[in-house]
Design a protein around this motif. Structure first.
Motif, PDB file in Angstrom:
ATOM      1  N   ILE A   1      30.800   1.796  20.349  1.00 37.27           N
ATOM      2  CA  ILE A   1      31.386   2.316  19.711  1.00 37.27           C
ATOM      3  C   ILE A   1      33.057   2.342  20.067  1.00 37.27           C
ATOM      4  O   ILE A   1      33.202   2.868  21.187  1.00 37.27           O
ATOM      5  N   PHE A   2      33.888   1.714  19.327  1.00 36.03           N
ATOM      6  CA  PHE A   2      35.026   1.831  19.618  1.00 36.03           C
ATOM      7  C   PHE A   2      36.062   2.368  18.558  1.00 36.03           C
ATOM      8  O   PHE A   2      35.766   2.311  17.154  1.00 36.03           O
ATOM      9  N   THR A   3      37.148   3.124  18.916  1.00 37.98           N
ATOM     10  CA  THR A   3      37.751   3.779  17.927  1.00 37.98           C
ATOM     11  C   THR A   3      39.114   3.969  18.196  1.00 37.98           C
ATOM     12  O   THR A   3      39.738   3.704  19.298  1.00 37.98           O
ATOM     13  N   ASN A   4      40.001   4.498  17.192  1.00 34.76           N
ATOM     14  CA  ASN A   4      41.444   4.587  17.355  1.00 34.76           C
ATOM     15  C   ASN A   4      41.622   6.362  17.488  1.00 34.76           C
ATOM     16  O   ASN A   4      42.794   6.726  17.622  1.00 34.76           O
ATOM     17  N   PHE A   5      40.459   7.019  17.460  1.00 34.38           N
ATOM     18  CA  PHE A   5      40.838   8.384  17.787  1.00 34.38           C
ATOM     19  C   PHE A   5      39.902   8.829  19.226  1.00 34.38           C
ATOM     20  O   PHE A   5      39.015   7.937  19.709  1.00 34.38           O
ATOM     21  N   GLU A   6      40.382   9.929  19.881  1.00 34.70           N
ATOM     22  CA  GLU A   6      39.526  10.294  21.043  1.00 34.70           C
ATOM     23  C   GLU A   6      38.241  10.647  20.566  1.00 34.70           C
ATOM     24  O   GLU A   6      37.938  11.301  19.678  1.00 34.70           O
ATOM     25  N   ILE A   7      37.213  10.089  21.438  1.00 33.18           N
ATOM     26  CA  ILE A   7      35.745  10.166  21.379  1.00 33.18           C
ATOM     27  C   ILE A   7      35.027  10.544  22.686  1.00 33.18           C
ATOM     28  O   ILE A   7      35.184   9.499  23.464  1.00 33.18           O
ATOM     29  N   ASN A   8      34.546  11.841  22.605  1.00 32.25           N
ATOM     30  CA  ASN A   8      33.814  12.193  23.815  1.00 32.25           C
ATOM     31  C   ASN A   8      32.476  12.630  23.628  1.00 32.25           C
ATOM     32  O   ASN A   8      31.680  12.570  24.529  1.00 32.25           O
ATOM     33  N   SER A   9      31.936  12.668  22.352  1.00 32.98           N
ATOM     34  CA  SER A   9      30.530  12.840  21.764  1.00 32.98           C
ATOM     35  C   SER A   9      30.380  12.439  20.457  1.00 32.98           C
ATOM     36  O   SER A   9      31.057  11.926  20.074  1.00 32.98           O
ATOM     37  N   LEU A  10      28.832  12.357  19.986  1.00 31.85           N
ATOM     38  CA  LEU A  10      28.602  12.105  18.692  1.00 31.85           C
ATOM     39  C   LEU A  10      29.154  12.849  17.710  1.00 31.85           C
ATOM     40  O   LEU A  10      29.478  12.420  16.603  1.00 31.85           O
ATOM     41  N   ASP A  11      29.532  14.041  18.142  1.00 29.81           N
ATOM     42  CA  ASP A  11      30.060  14.886  16.849  1.00 29.81           C
ATOM     43  C   ASP A  11      31.463  14.600  16.751  1.00 29.81           C
ATOM     44  O   ASP A  11      31.985  14.703  15.372  1.00 29.81           O
ATOM     45  N   ASP A  12      32.086  13.815  17.481  1.00 31.51           N
ATOM     46  CA  ASP A  12      33.605  13.188  17.112  1.00 31.51           C
ATOM     47  C   ASP A  12      33.650  12.241  16.038  1.00 31.51           C
ATOM     48  O   ASP A  12      34.431  11.841  15.383  1.00 31.51           O
ATOM     49  N   LEU A  13      32.537  11.751  15.618  1.00 28.55           N
ATOM     50  CA  LEU A  13      32.454  10.636  14.450  1.00 28.55           C
ATOM     51  C   LEU A  13      32.433  11.425  13.176  1.00 28.55           C
ATOM     52  O   LEU A  13      32.845  10.465  12.311  1.00 28.55           O
ATOM     53  N   GLU A  14      32.489  12.711  13.095  1.00 26.60           N
ATOM     54  CA  GLU A  14      32.239  13.416  11.855  1.00 26.60           C
ATOM     55  C   GLU A  14      33.688  12.997  10.991  1.00 26.60           C
ATOM     56  O   GLU A  14      34.695  13.281  11.610  1.00 26.60           O
ATOM     57  N   ASN A  15      33.486  12.723   9.776  1.00 26.25           N
ATOM     58  CA  ASN A  15      34.655  12.386   8.783  1.00 26.25           C
ATOM     59  C   ASN A  15      35.435  11.531   9.211  1.00 26.25           C
ATOM     60  O   ASN A  15      36.752  11.255   8.731  1.00 26.25           O
ATOM     61  N   HIS A  16      34.983  10.505  10.048  1.00 22.58           N
ATOM     62  CA  HIS A  16      35.364   9.357  10.454  1.00 22.58           C
ATOM     63  C   HIS A  16      34.822   8.182   9.701  1.00 22.58           C
ATOM     64  O   HIS A  16      33.710   8.026   9.243  1.00 22.58           O
ATOM     65  N   ARG A  17      35.665   6.824   9.378  1.00 24.15           N
ATOM     66  CA  ARG A  17      35.214   5.746   8.766  1.00 24.15           C
ATOM     67  C   ARG A  17      35.210   4.856   9.748  1.00 24.15           C
ATOM     68  O   ARG A  17      35.963   4.406  10.154  1.00 24.15           O
ATOM     69  N   ILE A  18      33.791   4.336   9.836  1.00 24.77           N
ATOM     70  CA  ILE A  18      33.485   3.197  10.801  1.00 24.77           C
ATOM     71  C   ILE A  18      32.945   2.041  10.189  1.00 24.77           C
ATOM     72  O   ILE A  18      32.047   1.829   9.424  1.00 24.77           O
ATOM     73  N   ARG A  19      33.598   1.178  10.738  1.00 24.46           N
ATOM     74  CA  ARG A  19      33.127  -0.472  10.087  1.00 24.46           C
ATOM     75  C   ARG A  19      31.768  -0.938  10.817  1.00 24.46           C
ATOM     76  O   ARG A  19      31.594  -0.782  12.055  1.00 24.46           O
ATOM     77  N   VAL A  20      30.833  -1.183  10.195  1.00 23.65           N
ATOM     78  CA  VAL A  20      29.475  -1.570  10.455  1.00 23.65           C
ATOM     79  C   VAL A  20      29.261  -3.079   9.948  1.00 23.65           C
ATOM     80  O   VAL A  20      30.007  -3.422   9.015  1.00 23.65           O
ATOM     81  N   THR A  21      27.987  -3.686  10.396  1.00 23.74           N
ATOM     82  CA  THR A  21      27.661  -5.007  10.140  1.00 23.74           C
ATOM     83  C   THR A  21      26.415  -4.866   9.449  1.00 23.74           C
ATOM     84  O   THR A  21      25.834  -5.885   9.182  1.00 23.74           O
ATOM     85  N   SER A  22      25.699  -3.868   9.340  1.00 28.10           N
ATOM     86  CA  SER A  22      24.503  -3.978   8.678  1.00 28.10           C
ATOM     87  C   SER A  22      24.172  -2.638   8.166  1.00 28.10           C
ATOM     88  O   SER A  22      24.742  -1.509   8.620  1.00 28.10           O
TER      89      SER A  22
END
Length: 307
Positions: free
Chosen positions: A128-149
């Motif tokens: 996972i690469f982000t433009n917001f600080e991420i230290n756990s899976l909880d930090d993915l909430e409400n963020h838009r992540i590009r996927v390939t499948s």
């Protein structure tokens, strides 16, 4: 169809310097040398022929090209998607055990398309690469992540994020405009080009991507047993070499990205277990949706990797 002894080869990759393309070129060179020119290949890079990335397997089956690397084969041989289910395969040992189960099904699936399955190479783990600080899976909430499948999308949704599907060329602009907040990729993959937009990297091994190496069945059958044997061996050797080159480049790129200021967070075993537990119901749902054969193969894989 191209003459069987002078094959047209194709790869989805349009960049000649990647480990994958260099490996494909080595396959062509080795085959020509070992068969004393009885079989030669001319490799065409992605987008240089009028073949969509999703149509490569079909193009091989139809004899438009004789030999190819195909990363986007899942629409034609969907059983292969088992090896890319999120959080199912976490390390090399898992991969080898799971691949041994799935390989015969891949061979059968491609054979039904008029295609001979020769081998594969594997990309580094998708993290996972982000433009917001991420230290756990909880930090993915409400963020838009590009996927390939869709399978990667299920992972993002499991932790409250929104999966977005974009082509690679759209990613930098989407990051700049705030359309997406991060991507699933590898340090030696998309992050190689997009790292300036992605200051944070969370090293959770979501899944692996892999490319198959295939040949038109009629073109393959037209070769002598000696040439067939040489081709199989060379592809197997180069598949391992390409995979190893990606592993080395992953570490090189990760170190360079850290030196350039990227914050890299290693994941804990507890967080990996949490992600696995969250996604394991999806594996079963996916297999059930696809049908009995998929359920059977998934169970064989789970047994092989001791899950």
């Amino acid at each position: 169809m191209a003459h069987a002894d002078n094959w047209t080869a194709y790869t989805y990759s349009s960049v000649s310097t990647t480990a994958a393309v260099q490996g494909m070129n080595r396959i062509a060179e080795s085959v020509r040398e070992e068969t004393d020119g009885d079989l030669s290949m001319r490799l065409h890079l992605g987008k240089t022929l009028h073949i969509a990335s999703s149509d490569i397997t079909q193009a091989v089956g139809d004899g438009i090209v004789d030999f190819a690397a195909d990363l986007f084969f899942a629409g034609n041989v969907p059983i292969g998607r088992i090896l890319s289910l999120p959080m199912l395969i976490e390390n090399d040992n898992d991969w080898e055990a799971a691949y041994a189960v799935v390989q015969p099904y891949l061979e059968d699936g491609f054979a039904q398309q008029g295609v001979h399955y020769l081998g594969n190479y594997r990309y580094p783990q998708q993290v996972i690469f982000t433009n917001f600080e991420i230290n756990s899976l909880d930090d993915l909430e409400n963020h838009r992540i590009r996927v390939t499948s869709p399978e990667q999308g299920a992972f993002v949704e499991a932790f409250g994020g929104s999966p977005i599907t974009l082509s690679g060329t759209e990613v930098p602009t989407a990051l700049e405009r705030g359309v997406i907040d991060g991507v699933l990729t590898a340090s030696a993959g998309g992050a190689k080009n997009w790292h300036e937009f992605l200051p944070y990297n969370y090293r959770l091994p979501v899944n692996y991507g892999y490319s198959v190496i295939i040949a038109n069945q009629d073109a393959y059958d037209a070769q002598s047993p000696q040439t067939q044997s040489a081709l199989q061996r060379i592809v197997a050797e180069e598949g391992h070499s390409i995979t190893d080159a990606f592993v080395i480049d992953e570490q090189t790129q990760k170190s360079a990205q850290m030196e350039a200021g990227m914050t890299v967070v290693d994941v804990t075993p507890e967080e990996i277990a949490r992600a696995r537990d969250a996604l394991s119901p999806f594996w079963q749902e996916w297999a059930e949706r696809e049908g009995p054969e998929y359920q059977r193969v998934l169970e064989e894989v789970l047994t092989a990797i001791d899950r």
